[in-house]
Design a protein around this motif. Structure first.
Motif, PDB file in Angstrom:
ATOM      1  N   TRP A  23      39.409   5.608 -86.893  1.00  0.00           N
ATOM      2  CA  TRP A  23      37.987   5.962 -86.940  1.00  0.00           C
ATOM      3  C   TRP A  23      37.776   7.303 -87.636  1.00  0.00           C
ATOM      4  O   TRP A  23      36.793   7.496 -88.351  1.00  0.00           O
ATOM      5  CB  TRP A  23      37.382   5.963 -85.540  1.00  0.00           C
ATOM      6  CG  TRP A  23      37.083   4.576 -85.074  1.00  0.00           C
ATOM      7  CD1 TRP A  23      37.712   3.881 -84.085  1.00  0.00           C
ATOM      8  CD2 TRP A  23      36.067   3.712 -85.590  1.00  0.00           C
ATOM      9  NE1 TRP A  23      37.161   2.630 -83.967  1.00  0.00           N
ATOM     10  CE2 TRP A  23      36.142   2.501 -84.874  1.00  0.00           C
ATOM     11  CE3 TRP A  23      35.112   3.837 -86.584  1.00  0.00           C
ATOM     12  CZ2 TRP A  23      35.301   1.428 -85.123  1.00  0.00           C
ATOM     13  CZ3 TRP A  23      34.256   2.773 -86.838  1.00  0.00           C
ATOM     14  CH2 TRP A  23      34.359   1.585 -86.106  1.00  0.00           C
ATOM     15  N   ARG A  24      38.695   8.217 -87.438  1.00  0.00           N
ATOM     16  CA  ARG A  24      38.606   9.514 -88.129  1.00  0.00           C
ATOM     17  C   ARG A  24      38.673   9.289 -89.638  1.00  0.00           C
ATOM     18  O   ARG A  24      37.956   9.929 -90.403  1.00  0.00           O
ATOM     19  CB  ARG A  24      39.738  10.436 -87.677  1.00  0.00           C
ATOM     20  CG  ARG A  24      39.679  11.785 -88.330  1.00  0.00           C
ATOM     21  CD  ARG A  24      40.703  12.741 -87.741  1.00  0.00           C
ATOM     22  NE  ARG A  24      40.572  14.040 -88.363  1.00  0.00           N
ATOM     23  CZ  ARG A  24      41.536  14.652 -88.984  1.00  0.00           C
ATOM     24  NH1 ARG A  24      42.735  14.115 -89.057  1.00  0.00           N
ATOM     25  NH2 ARG A  24      41.334  15.829 -89.519  1.00  0.00           N
ATOM     26  N   SER A  25      39.503   8.359 -90.048  1.00  0.00           N
ATOM     27  CA  SER A  25      39.615   8.032 -91.463  1.00  0.00           C
ATOM     28  C   SER A  25      38.287   7.497 -92.014  1.00  0.00           C
ATOM     29  O   SER A  25      37.895   7.826 -93.132  1.00  0.00           O
ATOM     30  CB  SER A  25      40.731   7.003 -91.661  1.00  0.00           C
ATOM     31  OG  SER A  25      40.825   6.622 -93.002  1.00  0.00           O
ATOM     32  N   GLU A  74      35.994  10.443 -92.490  1.00  0.00           N
ATOM     33  CA  GLU A  74      36.412  11.274 -93.622  1.00  0.00           C
ATOM     34  C   GLU A  74      36.164  10.614 -94.971  1.00  0.00           C
ATOM     35  O   GLU A  74      36.012  11.300 -95.978  1.00  0.00           O
ATOM     36  CB  GLU A  74      37.898  11.600 -93.515  1.00  0.00           C
ATOM     37  CG  GLU A  74      38.242  12.530 -92.386  1.00  0.00           C
ATOM     38  CD  GLU A  74      39.745  12.713 -92.227  1.00  0.00           C
ATOM     39  OE1 GLU A  74      40.529  11.865 -92.710  1.00  0.00           O
ATOM     40  OE2 GLU A  74      40.133  13.718 -91.610  1.00  0.00           O
ATOM     41  N   ARG A 118      29.331   7.356 -90.711  1.00  0.00           N
ATOM     42  CA  ARG A 118      29.954   8.565 -90.153  1.00  0.00           C
ATOM     43  C   ARG A 118      29.560   8.747 -88.690  1.00  0.00           C
ATOM     44  O   ARG A 118      30.388   9.103 -87.861  1.00  0.00           O
ATOM     45  CB  ARG A 118      29.586   9.785 -90.988  1.00  0.00           C
ATOM     46  CG  ARG A 118      30.246   9.767 -92.371  1.00  0.00           C
ATOM     47  CD  ARG A 118      29.743  10.890 -93.251  1.00  0.00           C
ATOM     48  NE  ARG A 118      30.115  12.184 -92.720  1.00  0.00           N
ATOM     49  CZ  ARG A 118      31.200  12.865 -93.072  1.00  0.00           C
ATOM     50  NH1 ARG A 118      32.029  12.360 -93.972  1.00  0.00           N
ATOM     51  NH2 ARG A 118      31.459  14.040 -92.548  1.00  0.00           N
ATOM     52  N   LEU A 158      32.125   8.671 -85.547  1.00  0.00           N
ATOM     53  CA  LEU A 158      32.201   9.763 -84.577  1.00  0.00           C
ATOM     54  C   LEU A 158      31.993   9.243 -83.156  1.00  0.00           C
ATOM     55  O   LEU A 158      32.728   9.604 -82.235  1.00  0.00           O
ATOM     56  CB  LEU A 158      31.177  10.848 -84.906  1.00  0.00           C
ATOM     57  CG  LEU A 158      31.135  12.022 -83.932  1.00  0.00           C
ATOM     58  CD1 LEU A 158      32.485  12.732 -83.875  1.00  0.00           C
ATOM     59  CD2 LEU A 158      30.024  12.989 -84.314  1.00  0.00           C
ATOM     60  N   MET A 181      35.101   7.527 -82.079  1.00  0.00           N
ATOM     61  CA  MET A 181      36.158   8.504 -81.783  1.00  0.00           C
ATOM     62  C   MET A 181      35.965   9.122 -80.401  1.00  0.00           C
ATOM     63  O   MET A 181      36.928   9.276 -79.645  1.00  0.00           O
ATOM     64  CB  MET A 181      36.180   9.618 -82.835  1.00  0.00           C
ATOM     65  CG  MET A 181      36.763   9.206 -84.158  1.00  0.00           C
ATOM     66  SD  MET A 181      36.673  10.550 -85.367  1.00  0.00           S
ATOM     67  CE  MET A 181      37.732  11.780 -84.603  1.00  0.00           C
ATOM     68  N   GLY A 229      43.001  12.178 -82.863  1.00  0.00           N
ATOM     69  CA  GLY A 229      42.906  11.502 -84.141  1.00  0.00           C
ATOM     70  C   GLY A 229      43.584  12.204 -85.282  1.00  0.00           C
ATOM     71  O   GLY A 229      43.684  11.675 -86.378  1.00  0.00           O
ATOM     72  N   ARG A 230      44.083  13.379 -85.016  1.00  0.00           N
ATOM     73  CA  ARG A 230      44.796  14.114 -86.059  1.00  0.00           C
ATOM     74  C   ARG A 230      46.281  13.907 -85.842  1.00  0.00           C
ATOM     75  O   ARG A 230      46.794  14.172 -84.767  1.00  0.00           O
ATOM     76  CB  ARG A 230      44.455  15.592 -85.975  1.00  0.00           C
ATOM     77  CG  ARG A 230      45.050  16.385 -87.097  1.00  0.00           C
ATOM     78  CD  ARG A 230      44.698  17.825 -86.938  1.00  0.00           C
ATOM     79  NE  ARG A 230      43.846  18.179 -88.058  1.00  0.00           N
ATOM     80  CZ  ARG A 230      43.279  19.355 -88.180  1.00  0.00           C
ATOM     81  NH1 ARG A 230      43.388  20.243 -87.232  1.00  0.00           N
ATOM     82  NH2 ARG A 230      42.571  19.629 -89.228  1.00  0.00           N
TER      83      ARG A 230
END
Length: 160
Positions: free
Chosen positions: A113-115, A118, A126, A130, A133, A158-159
């Motif tokens: 989802w972060r991808s 981004e 977006r 979010l 996430m 998510g990182r």
């Protein structure tokens, strides 16, 4: 990805969405497929007091999967299919290993989802990413907590 905002269906009216965004949505859909498989497998191993939460989480991932599928279809894309099975990161043999599988599934879905966030310039996409996430992070915190992982909420979910 909201129920009220549907793109028109003619090719001339199709919104122009970059391929990088489509690819991120497809990865997110693949992650939702995998998460659902993981949850259904985990249900066989989790204790009754965790099972209700797992079933609720299955509903949430089913909803996300449906939203992504609809969004991709609205964009004229063929959504990726679920695999017949997935390889868990470690064997699932008891409640703790089942919980660990769900930690892994939620971690992967947050990253996917972060991808999307981004790689999209679309405000609705977006915002949806979010929201997903945040919801996935709540589920991740629960499964990290019951499996006694610290911290319950990792720094920057998510990182990788």
């Amino acid at each position: 990805m909201s129920a009220g905002a549907r793109p028109r269906q003619s090719d001339e009216d199709q919104p122009q969405v970059p391929q990088v965004t489509i690819d991120a949505l497809q990865r997110s859909l693949a992650g939702e497929h995998a998460a659902l498989w993981a949850y259904k497998m985990a249900l066989a191993f989790v204790p009754p007091d965790w099972a209700g939460r797992a079933r609720s989480d299955i509903e949430a991932h089913t909803t996300l999967r449906g939203q992504i599928t609809q969004t991709l279809s609205d964009l004229g894309q063929r959504p990726v299919s679920a695999q017949p099975a997935y390889a868990p990161p470690q064997p699932v043999v008891d409640a703790v290993s089942a919980g660990a599988l769900l930690v892994s599934a939620e971690t992967d879905t947050i990253a996917a989802w972060r991808s999307v966030a981004e790689r999209s310039s679309s405000v609705p996409l977006r915002e949806a990413a979010l929201k997903a996430m945040v919801e996935c992070t709540g589920r991740l915190a629960y499964w990290r907590g019951v499996t006694e992982r610290s911290p319950v909420v990792p720094v920057f979910p998510g990182r990788g």
